[in-house]
Design an enzyme around this catalytic site. Structure first.
Site, PDB file in Angstrom:
ATOM      1  N   GLY A 104      -4.908 -14.371  10.754  1.00  0.00           N
ATOM      2  CA  GLY A 104      -5.680 -13.930   9.602  1.00  0.00           C
ATOM      3  C   GLY A 104      -6.666 -14.984   9.143  1.00  0.00           C
TER       4      GLY A 104
ATOM      5  N   GLY B 265       1.102 -17.272   9.353  1.00  0.00           N
ATOM      6  CA  GLY B 265       1.280 -18.718   9.338  1.00  0.00           C
ATOM      7  C   GLY B 265       1.232 -19.382  10.697  1.00  0.00           C
TER       8      GLY B 265
ATOM      9  N   ARG C 266       8.804 -15.115   6.656  1.00  0.00           N
ATOM     10  CA  ARG C 266       8.455 -16.304   5.859  1.00  0.00           C
ATOM     11  C   ARG C 266       7.241 -16.080   4.952  1.00  0.00           C
ATOM     12  NH1 ARG C 266       6.253 -20.085  10.820  1.00  0.00           N
ATOM     13  NH2 ARG C 266       4.648 -18.673  11.570  1.00  0.00           N
TER      14      ARG C 266
ATOM     15  N   TYR D  51       0.844  -1.201   0.000  1.00  0.00           N
ATOM     16  CA  TYR D  51       0.000   0.000   0.000  1.00  0.00           C
ATOM     17  C   TYR D  51       0.884   1.258   0.000  1.00  0.00           C
ATOM     18  CZ  TYR D  51      -4.149  -2.854   0.807  1.00  0.00           C
ATOM     19  OH  TYR D  51      -5.171  -3.755   0.674  1.00  0.00           O
TER      20      TYR D  51
HETATM   21  C1  LIG Z   1      -8.967 -12.677   2.368  1.00  0.00           C
HETATM   22  C2  LIG Z   1      -7.736 -11.993   2.911  1.00  0.00           C
HETATM   23  C3  LIG Z   1      -7.609 -10.609   2.801  1.00  0.00           C
HETATM   24  C4  LIG Z   1      -6.480  -9.957   3.293  1.00  0.00           C
HETATM   25  N1  LIG Z   1      -6.383  -8.598   3.182  1.00  0.00           N
HETATM   26  C5  LIG Z   1      -5.296  -7.964   3.672  1.00  0.00           C
HETATM   27  C6  LIG Z   1      -5.178  -6.541   3.592  1.00  0.00           C
HETATM   28  O1  LIG Z   1      -6.060  -5.866   3.067  1.00  0.00           O
HETATM   29  N2  LIG Z   1      -4.066  -5.965   4.103  1.00  0.00           N
HETATM   30  C7  LIG Z   1      -3.074  -6.707   4.692  1.00  0.00           C
HETATM   31  O2  LIG Z   1      -2.084  -6.135   5.161  1.00  0.00           O
HETATM   32  N3  LIG Z   1      -3.160  -8.042   4.778  1.00  0.00           N
HETATM   33  C8  LIG Z   1      -4.238  -8.680   4.292  1.00  0.00           C
HETATM   34  N4  LIG Z   1      -4.312 -10.041   4.363  1.00  0.00           N
HETATM   35  C9  LIG Z   1      -3.185 -10.784   4.972  1.00  0.00           C
HETATM   36  C10 LIG Z   1      -3.446 -11.069   6.434  1.00  0.00           C
HETATM   37  O3  LIG Z   1      -3.535  -9.865   7.160  1.00  0.00           O
HETATM   38  C11 LIG Z   1      -2.316 -11.923   7.025  1.00  0.00           C
HETATM   39  O4  LIG Z   1      -1.105 -11.201   6.981  1.00  0.00           O
HETATM   40  C12 LIG Z   1      -2.137 -13.224   6.284  1.00  0.00           C
HETATM   41  O5  LIG Z   1      -3.380 -13.878   6.115  1.00  0.00           O
HETATM   42  C13 LIG Z   1      -1.151 -14.140   7.041  1.00  0.00           C
HETATM   43  O6  LIG Z   1      -1.624 -14.441   8.343  1.00  0.00           O
HETATM   44  P1  LIG Z   1      -2.316 -15.869   8.662  1.00  0.00           P
HETATM   45  O7  LIG Z   1      -1.275 -16.917   8.338  1.00  0.00           O
HETATM   46  O8  LIG Z   1      -2.673 -15.814  10.126  1.00  0.00           O
HETATM   47  O9  LIG Z   1      -3.503 -15.990   7.775  1.00  0.00           O
HETATM   48  C14 LIG Z   1      -5.435 -10.714   3.898  1.00  0.00           C
HETATM   49  C15 LIG Z   1      -5.568 -12.098   3.995  1.00  0.00           C
HETATM   50  C16 LIG Z   1      -6.685 -12.748   3.504  1.00  0.00           C
HETATM   51  C17 LIG Z   1      -6.784 -14.252   3.625  1.00  0.00           C
END
Ligand SMILES: Cc1cc2nc3c(=O)[nH]c(=O)nc-3n(C[C@H](O)[C@H](O)[C@H](O)COP(=O)(O)O)c2cc1C
Length: 281
Positions: free
Chosen positions: A238, A217, A186, A99
Site C-alpha cells: 500500500g 506492513g 497485525r 465497508y
Molecule cells: C492513503 C491510503 C488510503 C487507503 N485506502 C484504503 C481503502 O479505501 N480501502 C482499504 O481497504 N484499504 C485502504 N488503505 C489501506 C491499504 O490498502 C493497506 O491495507 C495498508 O496501507 C497497509 O498496507 P501497507 O503496509 O503495504 O501500506 C489505504 C491506505 C492508505 C495509506
C-alpha cells in the site's frame, strides 16, 4: 443595498437555482439525502482520522430491510458487469475495513436478528451472495475479494476473527474465485502495526484453494520471506507503492525508496500525495 443578493424577482430565483443545487450536491453524499445503508441502525461514534483530522459526527445509517438485500446484491452484480464492459480485467470485492460487507460480517456492527445476523454463517451470507452473483455474471476467474477479519477500523471488530476468516476462506472455495486478499492481523487499523500480534493468516491461507494475497506492513525483504515460506502467494503493497509508483522496478534494481508522507494520506486532493510522487528517471 450594495453587495447584498436579492430573491424577489423571477430572474433572481433562476439565478439562485444552480447555487442551491451546487450546495446540495456538496452536502449530500447519499441520493436525496437518505441515510447510508448498513446491517444496523447503530451510529458510529465520532472518529479521528489517522492523519489527525477530526471527522466529527457521522450520519446514522439505516438498517437494510431483508427484502432490500437482493437489490443491493444486484447492484454489486451490475457494477461488476459494468466494470468488465468498461474494459477492466477483473474486479476485487471490497470486503475489508468497515465497508458495507464488513458491517454484515463483523459482530461488533451486525446486530440483526434475521438470517443475515447472529451466527457467522448468517453474517457472511450477504457477502457470499454478492460473490456468487458476481462470479456467475463475469466468471469466477475474474473475481477477487479483500478481507480484514482482524481489523477493528471504524468500530468494525469481531469477537472471533479467526473463525470468521476461516469460515470465509472455506466458503469462498465453493465459488472458485481467483484470489482472496487478506490484511494481516497485525494491522489493527489502516496505518498502525502491532509488532507483538500473535495471530497469523496461515490457517486461512491453508484453507483457501485459490491464490492467497497478504497485505500489511511488508517491505521487500519481508515480502519475499512470506512468499518463500509459503505463507502467501503474493504480497500487496500500500504505502510503499503510493510513494513509489514504480515499486516493482525499484525492487528489481534495488533503487532507493521514496519515503511516504502521512500528512497527505486520506486528503481529498486527487493529486497531492496520490499521483505526484516521482518515477525513477
Ligand atoms: C492513503 C491510503 C488510503 C487507503 N485506502 C484504503 C481503502 O479505501 N480501502 C482499504 O481497504 N484499504 C485502504 N488503505 C489501506 C491499504 O490498502 C493497506 O491495507 C495498508 O496501507 C497497509 O498496507 P501497507 O503496509 O503495504 O501500506 C489505504 C491506505 C492508505 C495509506
Amino acid at each position: 443595498m450594495v453587495h447584498t443578493p436579492g430573491i424577489w424577482t423571477k430572474e433572481q430565483v433562476e439565478a439562485w437555482k444552480p447555487i442551491v443545487d451546487a450546495v446540495h450536491a456538496k452536502g449530500e453524499f447519499q441520493p436525496n439525502g437518505q441515510a447510508p445503508i448498513s446491517s444496523t441502525n447503530k451510529s458510529l461514534t465520532p472518529q479521528y482520522q489517522s492523519n489527525g483530522i477530526d471527522e466529527s459526527q457521522y450520519t446514522p445509517p439505516r438498517r437494510l430491510r431483508i427484502d432490500e438485500i437482493p437489490h443491493i446484491v444486484n447492484d454489486f452484480r451490475l457494477a461488476a458487469k459494468n466494470a468488465i464492459e468498461a474494459g477492466f480485467d477483473g474486479i476485487e470485492i471490497h470486503g475489508a475495513y468497515g465497508y458495507l460487507h464488513e458491517q454484515f460480517m463483523k459482530d461488533a456492527v451486525n446486530d440483526r436478528a434475521d438470517e443475515y445476523g447472529g451466527s457467522i454463517e448468517n453474517r457472511c451470507r450477504f457477502t457470499l451472495e454478492v460473490v456468487e452473483a458476481i462470479a456467475n455474471e463475469i466468471g469466477p476467474e475474474r473475481v477477487g475479494i479483500r478481507l480484514s477479519p482482524y481489523a477493528e477500523f471504524m468500530e468494525s471488530g469481531d469477537t472471533n476473527p479467526k473463525a470468521l476468516g476461516l469460515y470465509m476462506a472455506n466458503a469462498l472455495n465453493k465459488y472458485g474465485i481467483l484470489y482472496c486478499h487478506m490484511v494481516e492481523p497485525r494491522m489493527k487499523n489502516v496505518l498502525q502495526i502491532d509488532d507483538q500480534c500473535p495471530h497469523s493468516l496461515v490457517p486461512m491461507r491453508k484453507a483457501f484453494n485459490g491464490t492467497f494475497i497478504t497485505n500489511g506492513g511488508f517491505d521487500q525483504e519481508e515480502g519475499n520471506k512470506v512468499v518463500d515460506e509459503n505463507r502467501a502467494d503474493l504480497v500487496a503493497y500500500g504505502r510503499l507503492f503510493l510513494a513509489n509508483p514504480d515499486l516493482p522496478k525499484r525492487y528489481a534494481i534495488e533503487a532507493p525508496l521514496i519515503k511516504y508522507n502521512r500528512e497527505t494520506f486520506y486528503t481529498p486532493d486527487p493529486v497531492v500525495g496520490y499521483i505526484d510522487y516521482p518515477f525513477l528517471e
